[in-house]
Write a protein that holds these residues in place. Sequence first.
Motif, PDB file in Angstrom:
ATOM      1  N   HIS A   1      -7.044  13.691 -31.655  1.00  0.00           N
ATOM      2  CA  HIS A   1      -6.042  13.400 -30.646  1.00  0.00           C
ATOM      3  C   HIS A   1      -4.642  13.563 -31.210  1.00  0.00           C
ATOM      4  N   ASN A   2      -3.744  13.980 -30.354  1.00  0.00           N
ATOM      5  CA  ASN A   2      -2.346  14.023 -30.748  1.00  0.00           C
ATOM      6  C   ASN A   2      -1.736  12.656 -30.425  1.00  0.00           C
TER       7      ASN A   2
ATOM      8  N   ARG B   1       6.623  16.376 -23.501  1.00  0.00           N
ATOM      9  CA  ARG B   1       6.554  17.839 -23.462  1.00  0.00           C
ATOM     10  C   ARG B   1       5.807  18.394 -24.669  1.00  0.00           C
ATOM     11  N   GLN B   2       5.388  17.498 -25.581  1.00  0.00           N
ATOM     12  CA  GLN B   2       4.716  17.973 -26.799  1.00  0.00           C
ATOM     13  C   GLN B   2       3.216  17.767 -26.748  1.00  0.00           C
ATOM     14  N   ASP B   3       2.654  17.774 -25.575  1.00  0.00           N
ATOM     15  CA  ASP B   3       1.208  17.683 -25.363  1.00  0.00           C
ATOM     16  C   ASP B   3       0.551  16.521 -26.117  1.00  0.00           C
TER      17      ASP B   3
ATOM     18  N   ASP C   1      -1.827  13.111 -26.540  1.00  0.00           N
ATOM     19  CA  ASP C   1      -2.988  12.492 -25.879  1.00  0.00           C
ATOM     20  C   ASP C   1      -2.770  10.993 -25.756  1.00  0.00           C
TER      21      ASP C   1
ATOM     22  N   HIS D   1      -2.511  10.765 -19.972  1.00  0.00           N
ATOM     23  CA  HIS D   1      -2.254  10.244 -21.317  1.00  0.00           C
ATOM     24  C   HIS D   1      -2.688   8.789 -21.372  1.00  0.00           C
TER      25      HIS D   1
END
Length: 577
Positions: free
Chosen positions: A361-362, A399-401, A403, A427
């Motif tokens: 995950h980000n 905007r940086q995708d 999670d 998210h």
Amino acid sequence: MDAPSFATFPWLGLGACSLLCLMVAILAGATTWVRRSADALKLKGAGRWNLLFRGMCLAFLIGAVTVGWPALVAAWVIVPIALIAFTLRRDAHFPKSQRYLSRRGLRNIFGDMLAALQRGGGSQPAARLSIREQVSQLIGRARQSAVRRPKHAAPATAVAAKPKDGFAFLKKDGTTAIEMGVDGAPDGAGAVVSENVSNARDVMLKAIRVEATDIHFEPHEQTYFVRARVDGVLRDMDKMDGVVGKGVISAIKVISDMDIAERRRPQDGTFAVHCGADRFEIRVASTPTSYGEKLVMRLLRSSGGVVAGGLNAIGLRPPILRQLREIIHKPYGMFLVVGPTGSGKTTTVYASLSEIDAHQHNITTIEDPVEYRLENITQIAVNTKADVSFANILRSVLRQDPDVLLVGEIRDRETAEIACQAALTGHFVFSTLHANDSVATITRLLDLGLESTLIQTAVTAVLGQRLARRLCPDCKERCSPPDGMIKKLNLKPGVVPFIYRERGCEKCGGSGYRGRMGIHELLVMNNDMRSLVRPSPSITDLRKAALKSGTLTLQIDGLFKVIQGETSVNEILRVTT
Ligand SMILES: [Zn+2]
């Protein structure tokens, strides 16, 4: 002719003697157990059962003296039958799993009977209320863990700091300001600074050893008092001469890049300390007072501590832990941790975050300031001076995708709105909020100016939290539970035979407590709750719906921990009222 008695029979050997003693023991034990069980269960005909067993005791004693062995034989036939009859009667009040005369029960029968005697009241009556069921589980678990855990086991959250190696003051940018041994003199500082710096080091070391979270330097007429906040409560740590105290303050101001000449205006700064294997971030705030400058330092252990242990380490009860794990692994939604300042909200959020796979995950955090460093996670600090606010960063981070997002704290409407939007658009958002409890969170969000529909759809769950001090394992002492507590938990008297209270010893600095743990109430938003979230909601209805959905209040959660012997009633009352 004399009546036959044991004394007249030559066969009275070791065997008969032990049979006799055994029967005396069984009768005594059974009579006590029957009396207590019958009373605790409020059995119909409790008096008759008592009379029967007392009668058997008396008859056996008389029989043994007068008729001898026939009385012994008769007792060995009659007493077990009576005991089985009573046990059947008692079992009728219990679910299958807690019956003695079942396969499982028979396996443990001797252990259970012994424990019942010790606890004085048999097992708990069959419970219709979930609280009672949970209490009975707790008692069972506490008994098991009492056997398993060594007496002087350290509390789970207490991470003892035993600095052995070096000690270093680090500047904000991470460069080493002064490196020194724990006992030796500073290496890289001039002779004049050295004494002040080594005094400062001594104070830091003392505070780290007692696991303080804050250090206060308070000026008085001729002296400086040094106090430390340990487990949420201030205690005296040191007293130093005014000149020495001023010197220490100057040293700390230099290390934390504050203006050393400025004594009339409040200032703040930061530095870090390396102590053995641990690193502490320290926030410093100075204020002018009538006697001089007062300095308060907040210590944050950035090298993990509680966070490293994940959700297991923060003292959640198993049912809450299970629910929470389910919630935080959802693909989207919002999880809020609420409580007053210093209630461990940040720790809980980090602990939850540490359970999410950071490789898959980000994960991005927005914090003010960054308190703990986590691997594989993007951490961004808010800087209000440079106009980098929660809301600003949140917008750009979206905007940086990402999670998973951690918003350090929701303080304003803008942040709350963006966070809710993020939660609705795939998210998962973690955040904290100042609110008294989980239900008050709803009104707090509405007060911030959030649309009720946004709250209804975005918020997944709210965890209310407080920190309670753990009883010192070396000096806690048994006491009987107060009536108020038994009433609050809706229990029958005798179900909780004893609890513990604080006493105080050398190891806990006389406070009776060592370390802290969280007490929690988890509110999961369901349809009932959602329908009650409207512009001016009824708190009573919200509370009722929360209770119906199984949310137990902070106080009840705390009392469960009292039953487990982890904390005291006084402590729970202190933090929940
Ligand atoms: Zn103690």
